[in-house]
Design a protein around this motif. Sequence first.
Motif, short mmCIF file in Angstrom:
data_model
loop_
_atom_site.label_atom_id
_atom_site.label_comp_id
_atom_site.label_asym_id
_atom_site.label_seq_id
_atom_site.Cartn_x
_atom_site.Cartn_y
_atom_site.Cartn_z
N ASN A 1 0.85 -1.19 0.00
CA ASN A 1 0.00 0.00 0.00
C ASN A 1 0.88 1.24 0.00
O ASN A 1 2.07 1.18 0.35
N SER B 1 -6.75 6.16 9.35
CA SER B 1 -7.36 5.80 8.07
C SER B 1 -6.88 6.77 7.00
O SER B 1 -6.59 7.93 7.27
N GLN C 1 -9.30 3.51 3.87
CA GLN C 1 -8.82 2.26 4.43
C GLN C 1 -8.11 2.50 5.76
O GLN C 1 -7.42 3.51 5.93
N ASP C 2 -8.26 1.54 6.66
CA ASP C 2 -7.53 1.56 7.92
C ASP C 2 -6.11 1.08 7.64
O ASP C 2 -5.89 -0.05 7.22
N THR C 3 -5.13 1.93 7.87
CA THR C 3 -3.74 1.60 7.57
C THR C 3 -3.12 0.69 8.63
O THR C 3 -2.02 0.16 8.40
#
Length: 404
Positions: A141, A294, A302-304
């Motif tokens: 990511n 996020s 998205q939750d990192t």
Amino acid sequence: MIVFYDDARARRFEPFATTRPLCEMRSGALLQRERWCQVLGARAVGFVSSPHLDGFEEMDAPARFPGSITAGTWLVNTRAMPTLLPVKSTATVLSIDHQVAAVKLAAPVTPEQLQDAMFALEDVLPSTGSMSNIPGAWLENVWDFVSHLQTTLLTDIPALVEILGAKPLDAGTATVLGGHGVFVEEGATVEPQVVFDTAAGPVLLRKGATVQAFSRVAGPCFVGRDSTIVGGRMAGCSIGDVCRVSGEISASILVGHANKGHDGFVGHSVLGRWVNLGAGTTTSNLKNTYGTVSLWTPDGVQDTKLQFLGTMFGDQAKTGIGLRLTTGCVVGAGANVFDTMPPKAVAPFSWGSAAPYGSFAVDQFVDMAERMMARRQLLMTDGARSWWRQVHSVASADTRWPRR
């Protein structure tokens, strides 16, 4: 020869995928391109990525590869981040964590095959030869540039010290704390009254780098060619070439030619090339709840899973004086924002003091970018002007970005 391939996941690493292939992003101390060239002992001849990056040009960066890739060429997945050690194996397939990272092609690969972002290196494994698993990590990511930074710098810097022949800083030049050491390439300058803290890792200064008096630099830390630390506190950072840094900055990456020349805090952030942060610009990198951060992505928020994460500044992004940015913010390429705290995601080429933003007119943007480059003694070519106009058109029509 090496050709770099951005797969479907890499092509969604916003805000950077708008304006550059992943091989021209900085991971640890080096660009991904530089990392692989060192590991393979070969030269880069091109990349394959999203169609809107046709025409990309940037100093010594190779252009989009124009045709079929011939047998004998290394085809590399740009999300693979190998440890900076030369590959001594004669293997024709290299993997990281047992996932294929690079293949030495046994047969040509056509542009039509690579145009499909779903193409995988596993599709072109040679029928003969061997596979070697090499140390490294994967960029799954966009926030992994930050999450891997400290561990990558701890292996990159000792390797680069040996590769470059960098020498330990002369005793008495500055105050050095800790046992990891400060290393300088010939042509780097350290003024009196500088403190280096190497308790957590080493520091490396490239040729032409300058650390001015009253700066405190904590390792692991890399300072690129012709960059200047003009005071303040810096810890755990990778500063690319021709940057200017001041104030407080921690655990952050500057791809290159970026300017954070004034007070203000930047933490756990990535600054694309030609970013300029106005005086007092401050990022939040920790929520008041101490929970995970996020981040907006093209696939939704998205939750990192990271507790610390600041702002992703796309290429040519600009902030006004005193701007504050929320935890886990994304500022698109070419955006110019000021006054009021922006929302979590700012679309490329936005302009204004508060959302909903207007559009940064393409003629004004190109003129601004050209003037900024001239300050660093670089000229924008006719090809680059045309390409930026193309990118502006594509990005302004990109419906994935929130526009509010």
